[in-house]
Design an enzyme around this catalytic site. Structure first.
Site, PDB file in Angstrom:
ATOM      1  N   ASP A   1       0.815  -1.209   0.000  1.00  0.00           N
ATOM      2  CA  ASP A   1       0.000   0.000   0.000  1.00  0.00           C
ATOM      3  C   ASP A   1       0.855   1.269   0.000  1.00  0.00           C
ATOM      4  OD1 ASP A   1       0.739  -0.799   2.654  1.00  0.00           O
ATOM      5  OD2 ASP A   1      -0.539   0.814   3.401  1.00  0.00           O
TER       6      ASP A   1
ATOM      7  N   GLU B   1     -12.140 -57.752 -33.721  1.00  0.00           N
ATOM      8  CA  GLU B   1     -11.656 -59.061 -33.277  1.00  0.00           C
ATOM      9  C   GLU B   1     -10.298 -59.408 -33.892  1.00  0.00           C
ATOM     10  OE1 GLU B   1     -14.483 -59.956 -36.784  1.00  0.00           O
ATOM     11  OE2 GLU B   1     -14.216 -58.439 -35.220  1.00  0.00           O
TER      12      GLU B   1
END
Length: 454
Positions: free
Chosen positions: A10, A370
């Site tokens: 600040d 498969e």
């Protein structure tokens, strides 16, 4: 290495002083003058480090830190609390709020840059891991991210030849962790290798060089990600800064405060668990990216990559590469008669038989539906034929007992065998020849092994 740093204070003079120091070292600096602005800047700019003053009106630094660490977007940004207060309670409050480090006013330049470099290294690692994890989630190979991981129950190695101090540290940490004391650096290194979550090292030890041990831990591939907390002598500035340069994660001064020790240990262990989680997720995502989820075998993508490399090596004088292309006979009939759940169970059982009937050097993969492929490095055609025949007999010789089928199912397979032919052979042509051989096997009545045409 550079970094983006958010400076929050600040008092404008303090902000400008830090901004000038950091900019002179080529860091990118942004600023905020209150807690609310700091939170907004952290959300929008995603800095690499936040230098946060404690004593601010409105939202003080402790509260801003708590809010930053509570938000998923900002919780991984290292926060350094800057304070004129050097009291024990302030450090504890900051650690509990989630602060990663502290600087005391007036700020020492060497300490400032050492901590910035240390935290920048940590942030870069976490950022890279998080980006890779996000990529994994986007493509669907990582399902979820971890919540807030705890920092308790850690495996801690204490490397210290000061018996009374090390025992006191172990007693304090033993309340929520599993500490072990090692007075010899070699034994401490071995203990850290045994999956430790944290190393606490006395860098002022009398009988060994604590800094050298820390450097060895960082240079060892198996231990370099283990966090290190260094115990320093109060006022021993040079050695403490050297520790941070080596890669020590955090410092605590003697006499060691029990609550501060516990808070710092908990923070470091929590960070390690988070980075471990990210690394494990990446390993899992890589595995998932090349694995067929139904059978657990490698998938077509992985097979193609491996086969390309092996074929290239064969074309440049390496051993021949053979491939088995395996097709489950009448698989559509199984799905139509018993449902897809039974069909999936057959695929899983077949994958087990496939994997257990090829050699250790072979690579069994699901090619699609498969169809399966076995890539066989350094294997001539006759050796590949023997493996294929063994597999065929093992599949047809024992019924498949699968849930959902009224009785055991007799399953047979058709196998095409091909091998690389010469310098210009490609993976595509190799698989095409194997596929043609499978087609011949099916046209001849199935349950056969057929070799590629000469």
């Amino acid at each position: 290495m550079s970094a983006r740093i958010l400076v929050v204070d600040d008092i404008e003079a303090n902000v400008r002083l830090l901004e000038a120091k950091l900019s002179a070292e080529y860091y990118q600096v942004s600023t905020a003058f209150d807690g609310v602005s700091a939170l907004e800047a952290a959300q929008s700019e995603r800095p690499d480090i936040i230098l946060l003053d404690v004593m601010m009106p409105g939202l003080d630094g402790f509260e801003v830190c708590r809010r930053l660490k509570a938000e998923p977007i900002t919780r991984h940004i290292p926060v350094v609390l800057v304070t004129a207060l050097d009291g024990r309670q302030d450090r504890l409050t900051g650690l509990k709020a989630g602060a990663d480090d502290f600087l005391t006013k007036p700020i020492d330049d060497v300490a400032l840059f050492a901590r910035v470099r240390s935290l920048t290294r940590l942030k870069l690692v976490i950022d890279e891991l998080r980006q890779r994890e996000a990529s994994g989630r986007r493509i669907g190979v990582i399902e979820s991210v971890a919540g807030r991981l705890g920092g308790a129950g850690g495996r801690i190695v204490i490397a210290d030849d000061h018996e009374r101090q090390s025992r006191r540290i172990a007693d304090e940490l033993g309340v929520e962790h599993r500490p072990v004391i090692e007075m010899e650096p070699e034994l401490a290194h071995i203990a850290v290798r045994a999956r430790a979550d944290l190393l606490i090292v006395n860098i002022a030890a009398t009988n060994f060089d604590g800094l050298r041990l820390a450097a060895q831990i960082r240079s060892d591939e198996t231990t370099r990600h283990v966090p290190i907390l260094a115990v320093t002598e109060a006022g021993e500035r040079t050695r403490a800064m050297k520790a941070l340069e080596i890669g020590v994660n955090d410092l605590i001064a003697r006499p060691v405060d029990p609550e501060e020790l516990a808070a710092r240990a908990r923070t470091l262990i929590r960070q390690k668990r988070y980075t471990d989680f990210l690394r494990n997720n990446l390993d899992n995502s890589l595995e998932l990216a090349v694995t067929d989820p139904l059978t657990g075998l490698h998938n077509r993508r992985y097979m193609s990559t491996q086969l390309a490399g092996l074929a290239k090596r064969a074309n440049h004088g390496g051993g021949p590469v053979s491939a088995l292309l395996v097709d489950i006979d009448h698989f559509k009939r199984i799905n139509d008669s018993f449902g897809h759940d039974v069909g999936d169970a057959v695929l899983r059982e077949f994958a087990v038989r496939l994997a257990t009937n090829v050699r250790a050097i072979d690579l069994p993969c699901r090619y699609g539906g498969e169809e399966f492929v076995v890539v066989m490095p350094d294997t001539p055609l006759d050796a590949a034929e023997r493996v294929a025949e063994r597999l065929r007999l093992h599949v047809s010789g024992a019924p498949f007992n699968v849930a959902g089928a009224a009785e055991p199912l007799t399953v047979t397979i058709s196998i095409g065998v091909a091998t690389t032919l010469g310098d210009d052979d490609t993976p595509e042509s190799l698989l095409k020849r194997a596929d043609e051989a499978v087609y011949q096997a099916k046209s001849k009545g199935r349950n056969l092994v057929v070799l590629q045409a000469a």
